[in-house]
Design an enzyme around this catalytic site. Structure first.
Site, short mmCIF file in Angstrom:
data_model
loop_
_atom_site.label_atom_id
_atom_site.label_comp_id
_atom_site.label_asym_id
_atom_site.label_seq_id
_atom_site.Cartn_x
_atom_site.Cartn_y
_atom_site.Cartn_z
N ARG A 157 -14.82 -26.84 -4.75
CA ARG A 157 -15.05 -26.60 -6.17
C ARG A 157 -14.21 -25.42 -6.62
O ARG A 157 -14.38 -24.30 -6.13
CB ARG A 157 -16.52 -26.28 -6.45
CG ARG A 157 -17.50 -27.29 -5.92
CD ARG A 157 -18.85 -27.17 -6.59
NE ARG A 157 -18.82 -27.86 -7.86
CZ ARG A 157 -18.88 -29.19 -7.98
NH1 ARG A 157 -18.99 -29.97 -6.93
NH2 ARG A 157 -18.85 -29.75 -9.16
N TYR A 164 -12.72 -8.79 -0.80
CA TYR A 164 -12.44 -8.52 -2.21
C TYR A 164 -10.94 -8.40 -2.41
O TYR A 164 -10.27 -7.72 -1.64
CB TYR A 164 -13.12 -7.23 -2.68
CG TYR A 164 -14.09 -7.51 -3.80
CD1 TYR A 164 -13.63 -8.00 -5.02
CD2 TYR A 164 -15.46 -7.35 -3.64
CE1 TYR A 164 -14.50 -8.32 -6.04
CE2 TYR A 164 -16.34 -7.67 -4.65
CZ TYR A 164 -15.86 -8.15 -5.85
OH TYR A 164 -16.73 -8.48 -6.85
N ASP A 179 -5.48 -31.33 -19.59
CA ASP A 179 -6.57 -31.04 -18.65
C ASP A 179 -6.75 -32.30 -17.79
O ASP A 179 -7.36 -33.27 -18.21
CB ASP A 179 -7.84 -30.72 -19.43
CG ASP A 179 -9.04 -30.47 -18.54
OD1 ASP A 179 -8.94 -30.71 -17.32
OD2 ASP A 179 -10.08 -30.03 -19.07
N LYS A 229 -12.43 -32.91 -7.82
CA LYS A 229 -12.67 -34.29 -8.27
C LYS A 229 -11.76 -35.22 -7.46
O LYS A 229 -11.87 -35.24 -6.24
CB LYS A 229 -12.52 -34.37 -9.78
CG LYS A 229 -13.59 -33.50 -10.48
CD LYS A 229 -13.53 -33.48 -11.98
CE LYS A 229 -14.57 -32.52 -12.53
NZ LYS A 229 -14.49 -32.38 -14.00
N GLU A 266 -9.17 -8.37 -5.91
CA GLU A 266 -8.78 -8.39 -7.33
C GLU A 266 -7.29 -8.16 -7.47
O GLU A 266 -6.72 -7.30 -6.80
CB GLU A 266 -9.55 -7.31 -8.09
CG GLU A 266 -10.97 -7.72 -8.41
CD GLU A 266 -11.74 -6.65 -9.17
OE1 GLU A 266 -11.21 -5.54 -9.33
OE2 GLU A 266 -12.86 -6.94 -9.58
N THR A 326 -9.44 -29.20 -12.24
CA THR A 326 -10.38 -28.82 -11.21
C THR A 326 -9.78 -29.29 -9.89
O THR A 326 -8.89 -30.15 -9.86
CB THR A 326 -11.74 -29.53 -11.39
OG1 THR A 326 -11.51 -30.93 -11.53
CG2 THR A 326 -12.48 -29.03 -12.62
C1 LIG Z 1 -14.91 -31.48 -14.87
C2 LIG Z 1 -14.08 -31.11 -16.03
C3 LIG Z 1 -13.98 -29.78 -16.49
C4 LIG Z 1 -14.87 -28.67 -16.02
O1 LIG Z 1 -14.97 -28.41 -14.73
P1 LIG Z 1 -16.17 -27.54 -14.11
O2 LIG Z 1 -15.66 -27.23 -12.77
O3 LIG Z 1 -17.37 -28.43 -14.14
O4 LIG Z 1 -16.35 -26.33 -14.97
C5 LIG Z 1 -13.11 -29.51 -17.53
N1 LIG Z 1 -12.39 -30.48 -18.10
C6 LIG Z 1 -12.49 -31.76 -17.71
C7 LIG Z 1 -11.66 -32.79 -18.39
C8 LIG Z 1 -13.33 -32.12 -16.68
O5 LIG Z 1 -13.42 -33.40 -16.32
#
Ligand SMILES: *Cc1c(COP(=O)(O)O)cnc(C)c1O
Length: 448
Positions: free
Chosen positions: A234, A54, A199, A228, A56, A225
């Site tokens: 993740r 933990y 994003d 990807k 925080e 993220t």
């Molecule tokens: C995948 C994605 C997210 C969200 O990611 P999660 O890990 O699934 O919550 C947010 N914005 C975009 C553009 C994404 O492609």
């Protein structure tokens, strides 16, 4: 199956589930553009004893004792991210992409504020203000769209921003096959006083690999993220740029406070360690080659599909993704193609296309991506083969059209499933898919 001995001993049910999923990942072509195969090093970190802690707070400022090693892991992840993306501040604690985006809202907006993002059915993400997301309920969401040709309508975005004066504008999405116009969005934000959040969840691996423009010069905040194209575990990160700090010197503190204690409790330290390793991997020359190959593969796939009679949104791709427009085969036919592709071992997802004549649940497109196949070392030649197979599948289910009446859809789909289950052409393609997969092992180190 190497590496799962303790699961096997403790829980035979879960062991067989993991084994089944491993088989599925091995014997199928993973073409969901948001998925990838992370390295064994990343997986070991995520499966490590770091999950026991933990912590925080932030490095050097924790609410619990015993965090000296955790602090080192978090600092390593932060230093590597800052260097790789060229940003002065990063938060590596968000549990995933959606909570990262929520933290950006929490840092920059108050409920009722106006925000702008790419419309969901035009490729945008749920968390950019879509009506079924809390972000569409808490804020006054003004979506911008793509033009009939599939490219972002930057003139509309500028006009909407000038009229509505949003506090926050999002650029970046989940189903867009072209370069994002970061520079233009940066200008719109400057002209209207908005914060710009890029994003780059889908494309962060392409950005660090040098095959997509970086938004860092143009946006105030960048979220991504890590699982990807970046090929980590993740998780997610929120970066603050020089431009962001120039607009608001307290921006980094606001972001950190929004993540913790605003939205989250203790960070997932095992994931933080996995992110640090993925960032190190992404900084080497091999990863640049990987990113380049993702895009080359995507272009080769697009060409193969077109050569085999398939229409694409924007007629091609600049990135890791291809969006098939199935409207020549009837509206709402994505479900038939996705299910038939599943049956032959090609995993994709049905997706809306710009101006989709059907609905988000029965869309008229198929979204495909090359990051996972490229990790398996497939190249242009395999993309040509795969493009041809996908086209064969599309034509094999040609003629199936979703009934207009909702109450008839269930029985229609059931009879569709029954008839494709026995389709000799699909069975033949399935064999070719397995053959291809066997030539490109998933984890050669594990013999799988
Ligand atoms: C995948 C994605 C997210 C969200 O990611 P999660 O890990 O699934 O919550 C947010 N914005 C975009 C553009 C994404 O492609």
């Amino acid at each position: 199956m190497k590496g799962y001995e303790y699961v096997e001993k403790a829980d035979s049910e879960l062991f067989s589930i993991i084994k089944g999923e491993l088989g599925r990942q091995r014997e199928g072509l993973e073409m969901i553009p948001s998925e990838n195969f992370t390295s064994l090093a990343v997986m070991q970190a995520v499966g490590s004893i770091l999950t026991n802690k933990y912590s925080e707070g932030y490095a050097g400022r924790r609410y619990y004792g015993g965090n000296n090693f955790i602090d080192m892991a978090e600092r390593a992840a932060m230093d590597r991210a800052k260097k790789l993306f060229g940003v002065p501040h990063v938060n590596v604690q968000p549990y995933s992409g959606s909570p990262a985006n929520f933290a950006v809202y929490m840092a920059l907006c108050s409920p009722g504020d106006t925000i702008m993002g790419q419309n969901l059915t035009d490729g945008g993400h749920l968390t950019h203000g879509w009506k079924t997301s809390m972000t569409g309920k808490l804020f006054n969401s003004v979506p911008y769209h793509v033009k009939p040709d599939g490219y972002i309508d930057i003139d509309e975005a500028r006009k909407l921003a000038k009229e509505n004066k949003p506090v926050l504008i999002w650029v970046g999405s989940t189903a867009y096959t072209r370069e994002f116009p970061f520079k233009e969005f940066g200008e719109i934000a400057d002209e209207t006083g908005a914060y710009l959040a890029a994003d780059i969840s889908h494309i962060s691996g392409l950005v660090v690999g040098g095959v997509h423009t970086s938004p860092v010069k143009y946006a105030h905040v960048v979220t991504t993220t890590t699982h990807k194209t970046l090929r980590g575990p993740r998780g997610a990160m929120i970066m603050v740029t020089e431009k962001g700090i120039a607009k608001d010197p307290l921006l980094s503190e606001k972001i950190d406070k929004a993540v913790f204690p605003g939205l989250q409790g203790g960070p997932h330290d095992h994931v933080t360690a996995g992110i640090a390793i993925a960032l190190l991997e992404a900084s080497n020359a091999e990863f640049r080659e990987y990113a380049k190959q993702i895009v080359n593969n995507s272009r080769a796939l697009a060409k193969a599909l077109k050569d085999n009679g398939i229409k694409l949104v924007t007629d091609g791709t600049d990135n890791h993704m291809v969006l098939i427009d199935l409207t020549p085969f009837g509206k709402g036919t994505g479900i038939f193609v996705q299910e038939a592709l599943d049956l032959v071992g090609i995993t994709t997802n049905k997706n809306t296309i710009p101006n989709d004549p059907s609905s988000a649940f029965y869309p008229s497109g198929i979204r495909l991506g090359t990051p996972a196949l490229t990790t398996r070392k497939m190249k242009e030649k395999e993309m040509a083969e795969i493009g041809a197979m996908i086209s064969e599948v599309v034509f094999a289910v040609k003629g199936y059209v979703l009934p207009e009446a909702k109450e008839h859809r269930g029985t229609y789909l059931a009879s569709f499933r029954e008839s494709i289950a026995n389709d000799a052409r699909l069975k033949d393609i399935k064999k070719r898919v397995v053959d291809l997969c066997e030539r490109f092992p998933l984890y050669p180190e594990l013999g799988v």
